[in-house]
Write a protein that holds these residues in place. Sequence first.
Motif, PDB file in Angstrom:
ATOM      1  N   VAL A 116       0.833  -1.237   0.069  1.00 24.51           N
ATOM      2  CA  VAL A 116      -0.059  -0.133   0.000  1.00 24.51           C
ATOM      3  C   VAL A 116       0.884   1.288   0.113  1.00 24.51           C
ATOM      4  O   VAL A 116       1.974   1.334   0.318  1.00 24.51           O
ATOM      5  CB  VAL A 116      -0.993   0.001   1.270  1.00 24.51           C
ATOM      6  CG1 VAL A 116      -1.925  -1.077   1.130  1.00 24.51           C
ATOM      7  CG2 VAL A 116      -0.139   0.056   2.487  1.00 24.51           C
ATOM      8  N   GLN A 117       0.235   2.476  -0.348  1.00 22.47           N
ATOM      9  CA  GLN A 117       1.051   3.621  -0.213  1.00 22.47           C
ATOM     10  C   GLN A 117       1.227   3.870   1.099  1.00 22.47           C
ATOM     11  O   GLN A 117       0.116   3.834   1.865  1.00 22.47           O
ATOM     12  CB  GLN A 117       0.174   4.567  -1.184  1.00 22.47           C
ATOM     13  CG  GLN A 117       0.888   5.865  -1.530  1.00 22.47           C
ATOM     14  CD  GLN A 117       0.271   7.057  -2.339  1.00 22.47           C
ATOM     15  OE1 GLN A 117      -0.943   6.913  -2.397  1.00 22.47           O
ATOM     16  NE2 GLN A 117       0.862   7.648  -3.108  1.00 22.47           N
ATOM     17  N   ASP A 118       2.587   4.699   1.164  1.00 19.27           N
ATOM     18  CA  ASP A 118       2.832   5.109   2.713  1.00 19.27           C
ATOM     19  C   ASP A 118       1.464   5.888   3.275  1.00 19.27           C
ATOM     20  O   ASP A 118       1.260   5.874   4.477  1.00 19.27           O
ATOM     21  CB  ASP A 118       3.952   5.906   2.628  1.00 19.27           C
ATOM     22  CG  ASP A 118       5.075   5.082   2.743  1.00 19.27           C
ATOM     23  OD1 ASP A 118       4.978   3.896   2.722  1.00 19.27           O
ATOM     24  OD2 ASP A 118       6.265   5.616   2.521  1.00 19.27           O
ATOM     25  N   GLN A 119       1.042   6.748   2.477  1.00 14.78           N
ATOM     26  CA  GLN A 119       0.026   7.567   3.051  1.00 14.78           C
ATOM     27  C   GLN A 119      -1.150   6.775   3.384  1.00 14.78           C
ATOM     28  O   GLN A 119      -1.974   7.377   4.393  1.00 14.78           O
ATOM     29  CB  GLN A 119      -0.600   8.343   1.747  1.00 14.78           C
ATOM     30  CG  GLN A 119      -1.502   9.741   1.970  1.00 14.78           C
ATOM     31  CD  GLN A 119      -1.772  10.464   0.633  1.00 14.78           C
ATOM     32  OE1 GLN A 119      -1.090  10.448  -0.277  1.00 14.78           O
ATOM     33  NE2 GLN A 119      -2.441  11.412   0.684  1.00 14.78           N
ATOM     34  N   ASP A 120      -1.716   5.621   3.110  1.00 17.37           N
ATOM     35  CA  ASP A 120      -2.576   4.852   3.676  1.00 17.37           C
ATOM     36  C   ASP A 120      -2.104   3.944   4.906  1.00 17.37           C
ATOM     37  O   ASP A 120      -2.992   3.144   5.428  1.00 17.37           O
ATOM     38  CB  ASP A 120      -3.104   3.914   2.283  1.00 17.37           C
ATOM     39  CG  ASP A 120      -3.897   4.852   1.464  1.00 17.37           C
ATOM     40  OD1 ASP A 120      -4.506   5.756   1.770  1.00 17.37           O
ATOM     41  OD2 ASP A 120      -3.687   4.317   0.132  1.00 17.37           O
ATOM     42  N   SER A 121      -0.772   3.769   4.905  1.00 17.65           N
ATOM     43  CA  SER A 121      -0.278   2.770   5.832  1.00 17.65           C
ATOM     44  C   SER A 121      -0.791   2.850   7.461  1.00 17.65           C
ATOM     45  O   SER A 121      -1.142   1.910   7.983  1.00 17.65           O
ATOM     46  CB  SER A 121       0.964   2.568   5.835  1.00 17.65           C
ATOM     47  OG  SER A 121       1.525   3.713   6.371  1.00 17.65           O
ATOM     48  N   ALA A 122      -0.861   3.987   7.943  1.00 19.42           N
ATOM     49  CA  ALA A 122      -1.186   4.322   9.318  1.00 19.42           C
ATOM     50  C   ALA A 122      -2.761   3.934   9.625  1.00 19.42           C
ATOM     51  O   ALA A 122      -3.113   3.082  10.424  1.00 19.42           O
ATOM     52  CB  ALA A 122      -0.925   5.637   9.747  1.00 19.42           C
ATOM     53  N   ARG A 123      -3.554   4.416   8.707  1.00 22.46           N
ATOM     54  CA  ARG A 123      -5.178   3.913   8.670  1.00 22.46           C
ATOM     55  C   ARG A 123      -5.305   2.624   8.559  1.00 22.46           C
ATOM     56  O   ARG A 123      -6.147   2.026   9.240  1.00 22.46           O
ATOM     57  CB  ARG A 123      -5.777   4.931   7.581  1.00 22.46           C
ATOM     58  CG  ARG A 123      -7.184   4.696   7.620  1.00 22.46           C
ATOM     59  CD  ARG A 123      -7.947   5.484   6.551  1.00 22.46           C
ATOM     60  NE  ARG A 123      -7.323   5.367   5.366  1.00 22.46           N
ATOM     61  CZ  ARG A 123      -6.591   6.407   4.547  1.00 22.46           C
ATOM     62  NH1 ARG A 123      -6.484   7.646   5.246  1.00 22.46           N
ATOM     63  NH2 ARG A 123      -6.279   6.275   3.405  1.00 22.46           N
ATOM     64  N   LEU A 124      -4.772   1.974   7.776  1.00 22.53           N
ATOM     65  CA  LEU A 124      -4.596   0.310   7.620  1.00 22.53           C
ATOM     66  C   LEU A 124      -4.405  -0.338   8.924  1.00 22.53           C
ATOM     67  O   LEU A 124      -4.993  -1.201   9.145  1.00 22.53           O
ATOM     68  CB  LEU A 124      -3.989   0.110   6.102  1.00 22.53           C
ATOM     69  CG  LEU A 124      -4.115  -1.469   6.014  1.00 22.53           C
ATOM     70  CD1 LEU A 124      -5.515  -1.813   5.606  1.00 22.53           C
ATOM     71  CD2 LEU A 124      -3.302  -2.067   4.861  1.00 22.53           C
ATOM     72  N   MET A 125      -3.165   0.029   9.249  1.00 23.63           N
ATOM     73  CA  MET A 125      -2.716  -0.686  10.436  1.00 23.63           C
ATOM     74  C   MET A 125      -3.611  -0.401  11.563  1.00 23.63           C
ATOM     75  O   MET A 125      -3.877  -1.411  12.069  1.00 23.63           O
ATOM     76  CB  MET A 125      -1.365  -0.102  10.845  1.00 23.63           C
ATOM     77  CG  MET A 125      -0.878  -0.612  12.075  1.00 23.63           C
ATOM     78  SD  MET A 125      -0.505  -2.305  12.034  1.00 23.63           S
ATOM     79  CE  MET A 125       1.447  -2.431  11.810  1.00 23.63           C
ATOM     80  N   ASN A 126      -4.291   0.589  11.857  1.00 27.77           N
ATOM     81  CA  ASN A 126      -5.026   0.724  12.973  1.00 27.77           C
ATOM     82  C   ASN A 126      -6.287  -0.027  12.806  1.00 27.77           C
ATOM     83  O   ASN A 126      -6.761  -0.683  13.727  1.00 27.77           O
ATOM     84  CB  ASN A 126      -5.410   2.247  12.987  1.00 27.77           C
ATOM     85  CG  ASN A 126      -4.284   3.064  13.701  1.00 27.77           C
ATOM     86  OD1 ASN A 126      -3.520   2.640  14.224  1.00 27.77           O
ATOM     87  ND2 ASN A 126      -4.382   4.432  13.454  1.00 27.77           N
ATOM     88  N   ALA A 127      -6.736  -0.156  11.474  1.00 31.46           N
ATOM     89  CA  ALA A 127      -8.040  -0.631  11.274  1.00 31.46           C
ATOM     90  C   ALA A 127      -7.691  -2.339  11.409  1.00 31.46           C
ATOM     91  O   ALA A 127      -8.677  -2.912  12.008  1.00 31.46           O
ATOM     92  CB  ALA A 127      -8.317  -0.535   9.730  1.00 31.46           C
ATOM     93  N   MET A 128      -6.638  -2.825  10.790  1.00 31.14           N
ATOM     94  CA  MET A 128      -6.311  -4.084  11.043  1.00 31.14           C
ATOM     95  C   MET A 128      -6.347  -4.764  12.638  1.00 31.14           C
ATOM     96  O   MET A 128      -6.897  -5.543  12.968  1.00 31.14           O
ATOM     97  CB  MET A 128      -4.880  -4.569  10.298  1.00 31.14           C
ATOM     98  CG  MET A 128      -5.274  -4.543   8.789  1.00 31.14           C
ATOM     99  SD  MET A 128      -6.265  -5.422   8.215  1.00 31.14           S
ATOM    100  CE  MET A 128      -5.536  -6.507   7.257  1.00 31.14           C
ATOM    101  N   VAL A 129      -5.634  -3.863  13.325  1.00 34.42           N
ATOM    102  CA  VAL A 129      -5.520  -4.001  14.771  1.00 34.42           C
ATOM    103  C   VAL A 129      -6.971  -3.882  15.379  1.00 34.42           C
ATOM    104  O   VAL A 129      -7.248  -4.780  16.273  1.00 34.42           O
ATOM    105  CB  VAL A 129      -4.513  -2.986  15.547  1.00 34.42           C
ATOM    106  CG1 VAL A 129      -4.795  -3.042  17.045  1.00 34.42           C
ATOM    107  CG2 VAL A 129      -3.071  -3.351  15.101  1.00 34.42           C
ATOM    108  N   ASP A 130      -8.060  -2.742  14.870  1.00 37.44           N
ATOM    109  CA  ASP A 130      -9.170  -2.844  15.148  1.00 37.44           C
ATOM    110  C   ASP A 130     -10.111  -3.978  15.356  1.00 37.44           C
ATOM    111  O   ASP A 130     -10.947  -4.726  15.817  1.00 37.44           O
ATOM    112  CB  ASP A 130      -9.973  -1.652  14.839  1.00 37.44           C
ATOM    113  CG  ASP A 130      -9.477  -0.320  15.443  1.00 37.44           C
ATOM    114  OD1 ASP A 130      -8.748  -0.326  16.428  1.00 37.44           O
ATOM    115  OD2 ASP A 130      -9.667   0.715  14.904  1.00 37.44           O
TER     116      ASP A 130
END
Length: 109
Positions: free
Chosen positions: A8-22
């Motif tokens: 994924v693009q770096d711009q989306d990585s923090a949002r994706l990481m949080n959603a995966m953990v959630d």
Amino acid sequence: MKLILAVVQDQDSARLMNAMVDHNFRVTKLASTGGFLKSGNTTFMIGTEDIRVEKALQVIRDNCKSREQLMAPVSPMGGNADSYIPYPVEVEVGGATVFVLPVEQFHHF
């Protein structure tokens, strides 16, 4: 068991990481670089049971959006670069490139 590799693009990585953990997915995040734009990407490695693959794909789909970005093209190789005037080109970036692989064995020590 499946291994999901999502680039994924770096711009989306923090949002994706949080959603995966959630959503209770265990995720390993790796810095990577794309070959076409030579820009930073993030590669996620997600190990999950077969029945949770579709949920993981939906979380990725919901959090990684494609977008338009201006890019200056590189100068031509071997030609006359004096007459070459680079104009920005709009390219589509973002989204996710996802591979789902079978896992023969899984160990957690």
